[in-house]
Design a protein around this motif. Structure first.
Motif, short mmCIF file in Angstrom:
data_model
loop_
_atom_site.label_atom_id
_atom_site.label_comp_id
_atom_site.label_asym_id
_atom_site.label_seq_id
_atom_site.Cartn_x
_atom_site.Cartn_y
_atom_site.Cartn_z
N THR A 278 18.94 -9.77 1.11
CA THR A 278 18.54 -10.22 2.44
C THR A 278 17.12 -9.74 2.78
N LYS A 279 16.51 -8.99 1.86
CA LYS A 279 15.16 -8.47 2.06
C LYS A 279 14.42 -8.48 0.73
N VAL A 280 13.09 -8.51 0.84
CA VAL A 280 12.24 -8.33 -0.34
C VAL A 280 11.14 -7.33 0.01
N VAL A 281 10.93 -6.37 -0.89
CA VAL A 281 9.78 -5.47 -0.78
C VAL A 281 8.73 -5.96 -1.78
N PHE A 282 7.58 -6.35 -1.27
CA PHE A 282 6.46 -6.73 -2.11
C PHE A 282 5.46 -5.57 -2.17
N THR A 283 4.86 -5.36 -3.34
CA THR A 283 3.83 -4.33 -3.47
C THR A 283 2.46 -4.98 -3.57
N ASP A 284 1.46 -4.25 -3.12
CA ASP A 284 0.08 -4.69 -3.19
C ASP A 284 -0.69 -3.71 -4.07
N GLU A 285 -1.22 -4.20 -5.20
CA GLU A 285 -1.97 -3.33 -6.09
C GLU A 285 -3.46 -3.43 -5.75
N LEU A 286 -3.80 -2.89 -4.60
CA LEU A 286 -5.19 -2.84 -4.14
C LEU A 286 -6.05 -2.10 -5.17
N GLY A 287 -7.17 -2.70 -5.53
CA GLY A 287 -8.08 -2.05 -6.47
C GLY A 287 -7.60 -2.05 -7.90
N GLY A 288 -6.56 -2.86 -8.20
CA GLY A 288 -6.05 -2.92 -9.56
C GLY A 288 -5.39 -1.65 -10.02
#
Length: 445
Positions: A278-288
């Motif tokens: 019922t949820k999704v956690v997305f990650t952001d790889e800022l700066g690679g």
């Protein structure tokens, strides 16, 4: 290693350890042999063994005693990133760099004509974990940055690999011409794995996807897809887009909905469902992943996780943003730190995740309330250097059968034990197979 000051507002010194009292290191094995000077990457687990990827191949660890792990085997097979996945007695190794050939005796290749360069999936038989045997290779367009296992349905005795790759150059490259708006799907017949082959290359973004912006990546492929086969859905982190897929037809995934964050997200990197999907956690790889982004200059919303609730039903499902989560500690300016690979801890009725943050360490956090996530434990080393930014830290941190296993890029294997009333019910949950990008309903463990 020295213990850092107890004050969480004081970053630990070089090679010091800092942690909350409820999360302790119980074992450590440094990198050895041919892998000592190359980066560690992702994990997969089967039975009493952990399989750790490395840019030079993969290591098989015997974890029958998690507090005293040993190296059971090392397979030298160069090719970045060498992320690993397992199904049955088969191990899949992903290569995302152009090589001179598809064997394990290869070198990087930029001089050969594009058609003669190889990158993609290698398949190994791990019936005997001490002597993995090379079975087959499958070349894929743009290589394999990550791969996601999706078992066949009903009487289909196959496993499918959703092969994610991307083109950051925003220009035609050998083996990876634009528009690269697709994934490769490899079918592996379980009875005859040597017959594995690409069976589909579906275009996921017929409109081209997000065009990019200042500090934000355009969509020219997917970095990672996490499947929840029991629910027939998958979540894609596709550079400039977050995506929810219907995978009821394994070779023809369909986009249900797409989200974008043109303010805070730079590069959609990976995804994790909660157990109820019922949820999704997305990650952001800022700066690679190479920048010092866990500091007050960058702030709490960039380089963070983003929590989305899945609302609606069927083809009308949508992803609705609820909040960000970022580790609540400021790192030094010599530590690369950003949201990276993690997994759920199987706590019934709660949404709790363990996650690697490179040199930000390992964080355990609760997102049961999507709008108010909070950290409940952490463990970290101090910087590799006090004067120079050096790439390192935990690449992947996953829960497996009562312990947390972290694959440190430059240090090696760390085993952590969590002792907390909020998670102690998970101590007895057991599974015989774990791939972070293929989520199982832990109610069935």
């Amino acid at each position: 290693m020295a213990q850092a000051p107890a004050d969480p507002g004081t970053p630990p010194g070089v090679d010091e350890i800092a942690s909350t009292p409820n999360l302790k290191q119980v074992a450590y094995l440094p990198k050895t042999g041919p892998f000592a000077s190359s980066f560690n990457t992702d994990w997969a687990f089967k039975g009493k063994y952990a399989y750790g990827g490395n840019y030079n191949g993969f290591t098989v660890y015997d974890i029958r005693n998690p507090k005293a792990p040993t190296v059971a085997a090392q397979v030298v097979c160069p090719g970045s990133q060498n992320d690993v996945s397992i199904y049955g007695n088969l191990l899949f190794l992903g290569t995302d760099s152009q090589r001179t050939n598809d064997s394990c005796d290869n070198a990087g290749s930029t001089a050969a004509v594009p058609g003669d360069r190889w990158e993609g999936i290698k398949i190994f038989d791990i019936s005997d974990p001490l002597t993995p045997a090379y079975v087959k290779s499958v070349k894929t367009i743009c290589g394999s940055h990550t791969q996601t296992l999706v078992p066949g349905k009903r009487r289909d005795r196959s496993v499918y690999l959703y092969v994610s790759s991307y083109n950051l150059a925003a220009a035609d490259q050998p083996n990876c011409a634009l528009p690269h708006d697709k994934i490769s799907i490899v079918r592996v017949p379980l009875r005859t794995p040597a017959d594995a082959a690409v069976v589909a290359t579906p275009v996921l973004f017929p409109d081209g996807g997000y065009g990019g912006g200042t500090g934000q990546s355009p969509t020219t492929g997917c970095h990672d897809i996490t499947a929840y086969p029991e629910k027939d859905i998958a979540a894609g982190a596709c550079m400039g887009d977050g995506v929810l897929f219907d995978i009821s037809d394994r070779t023809a995934p369909k986009v249900i909905t797409t989200v974008r964050d043109t303010v805070n997200f730079a590069f959609w990197h990976s995804a994790t469902f909660n157990n109820k999907a019922t949820k999704v956690v997305f990650t952001d790889e800022l700066g690679g992943g190479a920048g010092a982004t866990c500091n007050t200059t960058v702030g709490p919303n960039r380089g963070a996780d983003a929590i989305y609730d899945i609302v609606g039903r069927g083809a009308k499902r949508k992803l609705e943003f609820r909040s960000y989560f970022k580790i609540p500690r400021a790192n030094t300016d010599t530590e690369n730190c950003v949201a990276h690979n993690g997994s759920l801890i199987p706590v019934p009725g709660r949404d709790i995740m363990v996650q690697a943050w490179y040199q930000g360490g390992v964080s355990v956090w609760d997102f049961t309330n999507s709008r108010k996530p909070k950290e409940i434990a952490y463990w970290e080393r101090g910087p590799i250097s006090a004067t120079t930014l050096v790439l390192g830290g935990s690449w992947s941190a996953y829960w497996y059968n009562g312990y947390i296993y972290s694959n440190d890029i430059v240090k090696g294997l760390d085993v952590l034990q969590l002792n907390d009333r909020r998670t102690n019910s998970a101590r007895w949950a057991r599974t015989d197979l774990f791939n972070a990008q293929t989520q199982d309903n832990y109610r069935h463990w």
